[in-house]
Scaffold this motif. Structure first.
Motif, mmCIF file in Angstrom:
data_model
loop_
_atom_site.group_PDB
_atom_site.id
_atom_site.type_symbol
_atom_site.label_atom_id
_atom_site.label_comp_id
_atom_site.label_asym_id
_atom_site.label_seq_id
_atom_site.Cartn_x
_atom_site.Cartn_y
_atom_site.Cartn_z
ATOM 1 N N CYS A 159 -22.615 -4.703 -23.349
ATOM 2 C CA CYS A 159 -24.048 -4.966 -23.517
ATOM 3 C C CYS A 159 -24.832 -4.502 -22.297
ATOM 4 O O CYS A 159 -25.917 -3.912 -22.432
ATOM 5 C CB CYS A 159 -24.283 -6.457 -23.747
ATOM 6 S SG CYS A 159 -23.754 -7.049 -25.370
ATOM 7 N N ALA A 181 -23.926 1.085 -29.545
ATOM 8 C CA ALA A 181 -24.159 0.214 -30.691
ATOM 9 C C ALA A 181 -22.926 0.180 -31.590
ATOM 10 O O ALA A 181 -22.529 -0.880 -32.092
ATOM 11 C CB ALA A 181 -25.376 0.685 -31.476
ATOM 12 N N LEU A 184 -20.296 -2.017 -30.035
ATOM 13 C CA LEU A 184 -20.652 -3.429 -30.174
ATOM 14 C C LEU A 184 -20.444 -3.915 -31.602
ATOM 15 O O LEU A 184 -19.952 -5.033 -31.825
ATOM 16 C CB LEU A 184 -22.107 -3.637 -29.747
ATOM 17 C CG LEU A 184 -22.368 -3.521 -28.238
ATOM 18 C CD1 LEU A 184 -23.858 -3.527 -27.948
ATOM 19 C CD2 LEU A 184 -21.680 -4.652 -27.483
ATOM 20 N N ALA A 219 -22.998 -9.509 -29.514
ATOM 21 C CA ALA A 219 -22.816 -8.108 -29.897
ATOM 22 C C ALA A 219 -23.748 -7.725 -31.040
ATOM 23 O O ALA A 219 -24.277 -6.608 -31.075
ATOM 24 C CB ALA A 219 -21.361 -7.850 -30.288
ATOM 25 N N GLY A 223 -26.426 -4.979 -30.180
ATOM 26 C CA GLY A 223 -26.122 -3.764 -30.925
ATOM 27 C C GLY A 223 -27.263 -3.358 -31.839
ATOM 28 O O GLY A 223 -27.613 -2.176 -31.935
ATOM 29 N N GLN A 227 -29.366 0.093 -31.260
ATOM 30 C CA GLN A 227 -29.436 1.083 -32.326
ATOM 31 C C GLN A 227 -30.882 1.396 -32.696
ATOM 32 O O GLN A 227 -31.229 2.554 -32.961
ATOM 33 C CB GLN A 227 -28.698 0.581 -33.570
ATOM 34 C CG GLN A 227 -28.636 1.630 -34.674
ATOM 35 C CD GLN A 227 -28.163 1.066 -36.002
ATOM 36 O OE1 GLN A 227 -28.122 -0.151 -36.181
ATOM 37 N NE2 GLN A 227 -27.820 1.931 -36.933
ATOM 38 N N GLU A 247 -17.686 2.322 -33.962
ATOM 39 C CA GLU A 247 -17.328 1.123 -34.707
ATOM 40 C C GLU A 247 -16.040 1.300 -35.499
ATOM 41 O O GLU A 247 -15.518 0.324 -36.039
ATOM 42 C CB GLU A 247 -18.465 0.715 -35.638
ATOM 43 C CG GLU A 247 -18.653 1.609 -36.846
ATOM 44 C CD GLU A 247 -19.719 1.082 -37.803
ATOM 45 O OE1 GLU A 247 -20.157 -0.072 -37.609
ATOM 46 O OE2 GLU A 247 -20.110 1.828 -38.711
#
Length: 322
Positions: A159, A181, A184, A219, A223, A227, A247
């Motif tokens: 973060c 992002a 996360l 997160a 995230g 994003q 991801e």
């Protein structure tokens, strides 16, 4: 449970893809409004990236709000998939939201797709099919209690890097923001997988005491914010592509190395091919779609060849003359 997990992952992919396009549309509307009102200076920071005021204005756009509601649906589907499927399968299916984003972007954001883009998209789709054929139909387990704390600490570090990157790298922060992002969101999938207090019986006290639950909250919030900033300063396909790599790759590796996820005996090679193909396809979409956001429809179109770049005015005239 395997079939339910696959259906949930597909639902998450569609919801996330639609959400990304709607939120990008919200960012475009805010940018156009700022230009029409002559308030562009309020929407940029010292590094040339979006200001906090710009991001807040984007949050209030109706299209963005609808996209946020779809994020909730996507999260629910992704959470079910993470509980019922190996992470390398559930996250890779969810990463198909890249295809949904690209297709909807052609309609709602007037993004032109060339042959190279279709090749990359279909590489992702076919790779997902291979991965689904190779995946074992049960998930592993055996994570230790300390793993939950390690996951939370790692999330806090990510973060910090994410917030620093999107506000200090200016116009070049889109790809970094998208990748962060994605990592996360991957942390969320891992945390959902190991979350205590859910099975065999639901215990809210145990759940709230679990650092994995804190990981989901932190997160998810950071995230989502990162994003959004990335969508303000980068092309939607490029941001989404690096996001799905983050991801997918992170949770998949963690699942195999620490949580006992595995492929069917004798089909490990097919799982590797499918996973690699999905990641390569996403990277190609990121490479070809990582241009500046064309919020005002004024940028020249992208070239259709295998080299990334935009057409010049002379090239456009020569093509139209021929």
């Amino acid at each position: 449970m395997f079939v339910i997990g696959v259906i949930a992952a597909c639902l998450a992919a569609v919801a996330y893809g639609m959400s990304t396009v709607l939120r990008a549309l919200g960012a475009r509307r805010v940018a156009m409004t700022a230009r029409d009102e002559g308030t562009e200076s309020r929407h940029t920071n010292a590094a040339g990236g979006p200001s906090l005021h710009s991001t807040t204005s984007t949050f209030m756009d109706p299209a963005f709000i609808l996209g946020t509601l779809l994020v909730v649906i996507g999260f629910a589907g992704g959470a079910l998939a993470a509980r019922f499927l190996p992470l390398f399968l559930s996250q890779t299916i969810v990463s198909a939201n890249l295809v949904v984003t690209a297709l909807l972007g052609t309609i709602m954001l007037s993004i032109a797709l060339h042959l190279r883009d279709w090749v990359a998209i279909w590489l992702v789709v076919l790779s997902l099919c291979l991965l689904g054929l190779a995946a074992e139909k049960h998930t592993g387990g055996g994570e230790s209690a300390i793993f939950h704390w390690e996951l939370f600490v790692a999330t806090l570090i990510l973060c910090a890097f994410a917030l620093f990157g999107v506000y200090r790298l200016g116009k070049h922060a889109a790809i970094v923001g998208g990748a962060m992002a994605g990592l996360l969101f991957g942390m969320i999938a891992i945390a959902v997988r190991v979350l205590d207090g859910v099975q065999p019986t639901f215990d809210p006290v145990v759940l709230l005491r679990d650092p994995a639950a804190w990981t989901i909250a932190v997160a998810g919030a950071v995230g989502f914010f990162v994003q959004t900033v990335a969508l303000q300063i980068g092309a939607v396909n490029g941001v989404t592509a690096v996001l799905v790599v983050g991801e997918t790759a992170g949770p998949s590796l963690v699942g195999v190395l620490f949580l006992g996820d595995a492929a069917k005996p004798g089909l490990e090679w097919l799982a590797i091919v499918g996973f690699a193909g999905a990641v390569v396809g996403a990277v190609l979409v990121a490479w070809y779609g990582a241009g500046d956001p064309d919020h005002f429809g004024e940028a020249p179109p992208m070239k259709g060849g295998w080299r990334r770049g935009r057409e010049t005015e002379s090239e456009s005239r020569s093509e139209s003359a021929s």
